[in-house]
Design an enzyme around this catalytic site. Sequence first.
Site, PDB file in Angstrom:
ATOM      1  N   ASN A 119     -50.009  24.683 -21.729  1.00  0.00           N
ATOM      2  CA  ASN A 119     -48.784  23.988 -22.105  1.00  0.00           C
ATOM      3  C   ASN A 119     -47.692  25.061 -22.268  1.00  0.00           C
ATOM      4  OD1 ASN A 119     -46.677  22.841 -23.604  1.00  0.00           O
ATOM      5  ND2 ASN A 119     -48.079  21.381 -24.564  1.00  0.00           N
ATOM      6  N   ALA A 120     -46.619  24.929 -21.509  1.00  0.00           N
ATOM      7  CA  ALA A 120     -45.587  25.970 -21.508  1.00  0.00           C
ATOM      8  C   ALA A 120     -44.971  26.176 -22.895  1.00  0.00           C
ATOM      9  CB  ALA A 120     -44.506  25.623 -20.491  1.00  0.00           C
ATOM     10  N   CYS A 142     -33.848  18.184 -14.965  1.00  0.00           N
ATOM     11  CA  CYS A 142     -33.698  17.077 -14.004  1.00  0.00           C
ATOM     12  C   CYS A 142     -33.549  15.758 -14.745  1.00  0.00           C
ATOM     13  CB  CYS A 142     -34.879  17.039 -13.044  1.00  0.00           C
ATOM     14  SG  CYS A 142     -36.458  16.818 -13.871  1.00  0.00           S
ATOM     15  N   PHE A 190     -43.679  25.734 -15.872  1.00  0.00           N
ATOM     16  CA  PHE A 190     -43.690  24.443 -15.173  1.00  0.00           C
ATOM     17  C   PHE A 190     -43.686  24.704 -13.661  1.00  0.00           C
ATOM     18  CE2 PHE A 190     -41.362  24.141 -19.166  1.00  0.00           C
ATOM     19  CZ  PHE A 190     -42.041  23.142 -19.848  1.00  0.00           C
ATOM     20  N   ASP A 235     -38.405  25.135 -15.448  1.00  0.00           N
ATOM     21  CA  ASP A 235     -38.112  23.951 -14.629  1.00  0.00           C
ATOM     22  C   ASP A 235     -39.006  22.789 -15.060  1.00  0.00           C
ATOM     23  OD1 ASP A 235     -37.165  22.243 -12.667  1.00  0.00           O
ATOM     24  OD2 ASP A 235     -38.507  23.035 -11.123  1.00  0.00           O
TER      25      ASP A 235
HETATM   26  N1  SAH Z   1     -40.941  24.162 -10.649  1.00  0.00           N
HETATM   27  C1  SAH Z   1     -41.583  23.252  -9.697  1.00  0.00           C
HETATM   28  C2  SAH Z   1     -41.475  21.796 -10.102  1.00  0.00           C
HETATM   29  C3  SAH Z   1     -41.865  21.531 -11.521  1.00  0.00           C
HETATM   30  S1  SAH Z   1     -42.178  19.865 -11.847  1.00  0.00           S
HETATM   31  C4  SAH Z   1     -40.954  23.436  -8.342  1.00  0.00           C
HETATM   32  O1  SAH Z   1     -39.815  23.876  -8.269  1.00  0.00           O
HETATM   33  O2  SAH Z   1     -41.592  23.125  -7.340  1.00  0.00           O
HETATM   34  C5  SAH Z   1     -42.801  19.991 -13.448  1.00  0.00           C
HETATM   35  C6  SAH Z   1     -44.209  20.570 -13.538  1.00  0.00           C
HETATM   36  O3  SAH Z   1     -44.461  20.793 -14.896  1.00  0.00           O
HETATM   37  C7  SAH Z   1     -45.306  19.641 -13.039  1.00  0.00           C
HETATM   38  O4  SAH Z   1     -46.103  20.321 -12.118  1.00  0.00           O
HETATM   39  C8  SAH Z   1     -46.108  19.301 -14.293  1.00  0.00           C
HETATM   40  O5  SAH Z   1     -47.505  19.221 -14.052  1.00  0.00           O
HETATM   41  C9  SAH Z   1     -45.807  20.474 -15.178  1.00  0.00           C
HETATM   42  N2  SAH Z   1     -45.863  20.239 -16.635  1.00  0.00           N
HETATM   43  C10 SAH Z   1     -45.541  19.124 -17.313  1.00  0.00           C
HETATM   44  N3  SAH Z   1     -45.610  19.341 -18.645  1.00  0.00           N
HETATM   45  C11 SAH Z   1     -45.983  20.633 -18.802  1.00  0.00           C
HETATM   46  C12 SAH Z   1     -46.193  21.463 -19.941  1.00  0.00           C
HETATM   47  N4  SAH Z   1     -46.023  21.000 -21.179  1.00  0.00           N
HETATM   48  N5  SAH Z   1     -46.529  22.742 -19.735  1.00  0.00           N
HETATM   49  C13 SAH Z   1     -46.675  23.233 -18.480  1.00  0.00           C
HETATM   50  N6  SAH Z   1     -46.490  22.503 -17.373  1.00  0.00           N
HETATM   51  C14 SAH Z   1     -46.146  21.218 -17.524  1.00  0.00           C
END
Ligand code: SAH
Length: 431
Positions: free
Chosen positions: A314-315, A375, A266, A335
């Site tokens: 997708n994570a 969060c 993420f 995150d």
């Molecule tokens: N870690 C970042 C903030 C993350 S916000 C920082 O500290 O700046 C969450 C992020 O996860 C977003 O960019 C969103 O696009 C991404 N996201 C949402 N669902 C996801 C998924 N299933 N797999 C990977 N990324 C995802």
Amino acid sequence: MSKPPAPGSRPERRSGPPAGGFKRPSHRPEKPAPDRTTPDLAPDGLPQVSIVRRGVERWQGGHPWIYRADLNGDPALEGGEVVRVVDNRGWFLGKAFYSKQSKISLRWLSYDDVPVDTDFFRQRLAQANAMRQRALPGETTYRLVHGEADLLPGLVVDRYGDCLSVQFLTPGTEQRKQLIVALLVELFKPRAIVNRSDVGVRALEGLPQEKGVLYGELSGPVPYDEGLVRVRADLMEGQKTGAFLDQRENHVMAAQYAFGEALDCFSYVGGFALQLATRAQKVTAVEISEQAAGQLRANAAANKLSNVDVVVANAFDYLRDTLDEGHRFDTIVLDPPSFAKNKDAIPGALRGYKELNLRAIQLLRPGGFLITASCTYHIDEQGFEDMLVSAATDAKRRVQIIEKRGAGKDHPVLLNLRETRYLKCFVLRVL
Ligand code: SAH
């Protein structure tokens, strides 16, 4: 015995929390306030809104809101007004912004009988900034105003160097946009002020999504430093007001723990991944948004960090597949975005967190670090920790807690509003 004060009056004091805490007035007023829907006008011309006992108890407890169910009747107001709030008997409790559509009807501005005028807002903004100057000396990028926690309900102001990005979240602040912009210009002399009121919560207040430049000129992303790394925030198109400023201190902390092969899930534009890359041998950053992944690559290149591999995926899938393939890491950051927008979604959110954290624990080599964040407002620190216990138990690994952190100091937590303690960030070491 001294004469009881007139209904709605209270000795004048300077602004700030009541000196003796939130005490109920000890004298009886001369006559009770009538219970009617048309608001009385107080001597200062402000509409008067009366609240029931349960609301008064909430006020006593220092909670910054009053819900609709705790009002005496439905005031004939449009929303956005500053009102005098009184109890059943007409005793003055404070001044608040009134919202007509939201379930949250009143948001306290002051517990003192002071004018809520230009000078009031000027002082609140200056006080908010003074705290950041003290807590984060020399910093030029921080959350300057954090809504209720800075006694400025419905207002968020983020500072990115000489640019400000603002969210007006309630009718009270929306209707005072011009005043707030004028004060921000006067106090902070920014190059540009961006309006990022394109957020879902405004719908609860009957407000449309809005975005644009309110003052000055903005051309392209705004650079700012985080530790050794220079990041660029797109104030117009980026998520939130451009970046996740609440994780700034945690980003820099993450660099301290990073070693070996690192994985950042993420990633957005690389808040954690770039920090990990300053210490780790190699970083894999997993982000689902193509656009964010592109900016992450650009940020890595601009910082001459050639050890960052950005994967658009997708994570959840990435973690499962990597585990199946037998790959292992030394440092992992999780995150994710918020998983629960309301209380009903908590069980599902906890299952999501557990799946992520279980896999991350399984993926770590002995001695590896897991920096894991949530969060989600509706899951508190204890709930998050319990989920981690369950994940570690299922993984059959022993896990040390090294740090329990939250949002940065520029996102103060209001003790009486648990929701302001939304960000949890634990540093764990997997044995
Ligand atoms: N870690 C970042 C903030 C993350 S916000 C920082 O500290 O700046 C969450 C992020 O996860 C977003 O960019 C969103 O696009 C991404 N996201 C949402 N669902 C996801 C998924 N299933 N797999 C990977 N990324 C995802």
